[in-house]
Design a protein around this motif. Structure first.
Motif, short mmCIF file in Angstrom:
data_model
loop_
_atom_site.label_atom_id
_atom_site.label_comp_id
_atom_site.label_asym_id
_atom_site.label_seq_id
_atom_site.Cartn_x
_atom_site.Cartn_y
_atom_site.Cartn_z
N GLN A 3 0.67 -1.01 0.06
CA GLN A 3 -0.01 -0.06 -0.01
C GLN A 3 0.91 1.36 0.09
O GLN A 3 1.87 1.23 0.91
CB GLN A 3 -0.90 0.04 1.34
CG GLN A 3 -1.88 1.06 1.12
CD GLN A 3 -3.30 0.71 0.76
OE1 GLN A 3 -3.49 -0.53 0.25
NE2 GLN A 3 -4.29 1.23 0.95
N GLN A 4 0.66 2.01 -1.05
CA GLN A 4 1.46 3.33 -1.01
C GLN A 4 0.87 4.44 -0.12
O GLN A 4 -0.39 4.42 0.34
CB GLN A 4 1.43 4.01 -2.64
CG GLN A 4 2.06 2.89 -3.47
CD GLN A 4 3.72 2.95 -3.22
OE1 GLN A 4 4.34 3.49 -3.37
NE2 GLN A 4 3.96 1.50 -3.25
N THR A 5 1.74 5.22 0.70
CA THR A 5 1.42 6.32 1.29
C THR A 5 2.05 7.46 0.51
O THR A 5 3.04 7.86 0.51
CB THR A 5 2.40 6.29 2.69
OG1 THR A 5 1.82 4.84 3.20
CG2 THR A 5 2.10 7.55 3.43
N CYS A 72 -3.35 13.43 10.80
CA CYS A 72 -2.25 14.36 10.93
C CYS A 72 -2.45 15.74 10.91
O CYS A 72 -1.81 16.72 10.39
CB CYS A 72 -1.05 13.97 10.12
SG CYS A 72 -0.09 12.44 10.66
N VAL A 73 -3.80 16.11 10.59
CA VAL A 73 -4.36 17.52 10.62
C VAL A 73 -4.53 18.22 11.94
O VAL A 73 -5.11 17.44 12.71
CB VAL A 73 -5.82 17.66 9.63
CG1 VAL A 73 -5.95 19.10 9.96
CG2 VAL A 73 -5.59 17.32 8.18
N GLN A 74 -3.66 19.09 12.18
CA GLN A 74 -3.53 19.85 13.55
C GLN A 74 -4.55 20.85 13.62
O GLN A 74 -5.18 21.49 12.56
CB GLN A 74 -2.11 20.44 13.63
CG GLN A 74 -1.17 19.54 13.71
CD GLN A 74 0.21 20.04 13.73
OE1 GLN A 74 0.64 21.38 14.05
NE2 GLN A 74 1.36 19.36 13.49
N ARG A 75 -5.35 21.25 14.96
CA ARG A 75 -6.30 21.96 15.04
C ARG A 75 -5.42 23.05 16.02
O ARG A 75 -4.61 22.62 17.12
CB ARG A 75 -7.26 21.63 15.72
CG ARG A 75 -8.03 20.33 14.90
CD ARG A 75 -8.68 20.84 13.49
NE ARG A 75 -9.57 21.96 13.76
CZ ARG A 75 -10.76 21.63 13.74
NH1 ARG A 75 -11.62 20.54 13.83
NH2 ARG A 75 -11.86 22.75 13.64
N ARG A 114 6.91 10.01 12.03
CA ARG A 114 6.45 8.76 11.66
C ARG A 114 5.74 8.66 10.55
O ARG A 114 6.23 7.72 9.42
CB ARG A 114 5.27 8.00 12.71
CG ARG A 114 5.91 7.68 13.92
CD ARG A 114 5.25 6.74 14.94
NE ARG A 114 3.80 7.61 15.31
CZ ARG A 114 3.87 8.32 16.35
NH1 ARG A 114 5.02 8.88 17.04
NH2 ARG A 114 2.93 9.08 16.50
N LEU A 115 5.14 9.58 10.14
CA LEU A 115 4.45 9.45 8.65
C LEU A 115 5.52 9.73 7.65
O LEU A 115 5.51 8.99 6.45
CB LEU A 115 3.27 10.41 8.68
CG LEU A 115 2.57 10.62 7.35
CD1 LEU A 115 2.07 9.43 6.94
CD2 LEU A 115 1.63 11.87 7.30
N ALA A 116 6.33 10.66 7.72
CA ALA A 116 7.30 11.11 6.99
C ALA A 116 8.32 9.74 6.45
O ALA A 116 8.59 9.69 5.52
CB ALA A 116 8.42 12.03 7.34
N THR A 145 11.88 12.06 4.82
CA THR A 145 11.32 11.02 3.88
C THR A 145 12.52 10.33 3.51
O THR A 145 13.90 10.63 3.62
CB THR A 145 10.73 11.59 2.63
OG1 THR A 145 11.62 12.41 2.19
CG2 THR A 145 9.51 12.53 3.50
N SER A 146 12.12 9.10 2.93
CA SER A 146 13.20 8.14 2.38
C SER A 146 13.76 8.72 1.08
O SER A 146 13.08 9.39 0.46
CB SER A 146 12.55 6.59 2.27
OG SER A 146 13.36 5.98 1.31
#
Length: 150
Positions: A3-5, A72-75, A114-116, A145-146
């Protein structure tokens, strides 16, 4: 197949025309389009910041309608981004960007790190980098990122 992110990173805004507001921002538009095109083959995230206001709530609704992951959307306490669009008699638009918007205060966090590190592709632009805090966060995200990431 893995699965691609895919990540849209930067501003969320509303283009406010004389006849109403329209959801936008290049990273937001990218994330919505990518999610629609990818279907279930990719996880598409938006990384941005929204205000705790009605436009912020409406933005989350729009993103959900396109199946964009908003974890990962901040408020924050700033207003959700707006661009006031005025049309002259010939229909030529002029734009006034609200300053000090929520997206200008996108803060780095362990969740973004973690997402990056799992990101296969990221789309970001220049507008999201107009604020010092967001610019540093975008730079740090991309750096994390990688080397194989787009």
């Amino acid at each position: 197949m893995k699965q691609q992110t895919i990540v849209g990173l930067g501003e969320v805004l509303w283009d406010v025309f004389p006849d109403g507001a329209r959801f936008g921002g290049a990273p937001s538009n990218f994330a919505c389009s990518a999610a629609e095109l990818a279907g279930s083959s990719s996880d598409v995230f938006l990384v941005s910041a929204l205000g705790r206001d009605d436009l912020g709530e409406q933005a989350l609704t729009c993103l959900a309608e396109h199946r964009v992951n908003t974890t990962c959307v901040q408020r924050n306490e700033r207003e959700t981004g707006q661009v006031l669009v005025e049309l002259d008699a010939a229909g030529v638009a002029s734009y006034r960007f609200a300053t000090n918007s929520a997206w200008d205060h996108l803060a780095w966090s362990p969740a973004l790190e973690r997402l990056a590190t799992t990101c296969d592709a990221v789309c970001f632009g220049t507008l999201g980098q107009r604020g010092e805090v967001s610019r540093a966060t975008i730079e740090q995200f991309v750096a994390a990122t990688s080397p194989a990431s787009l």
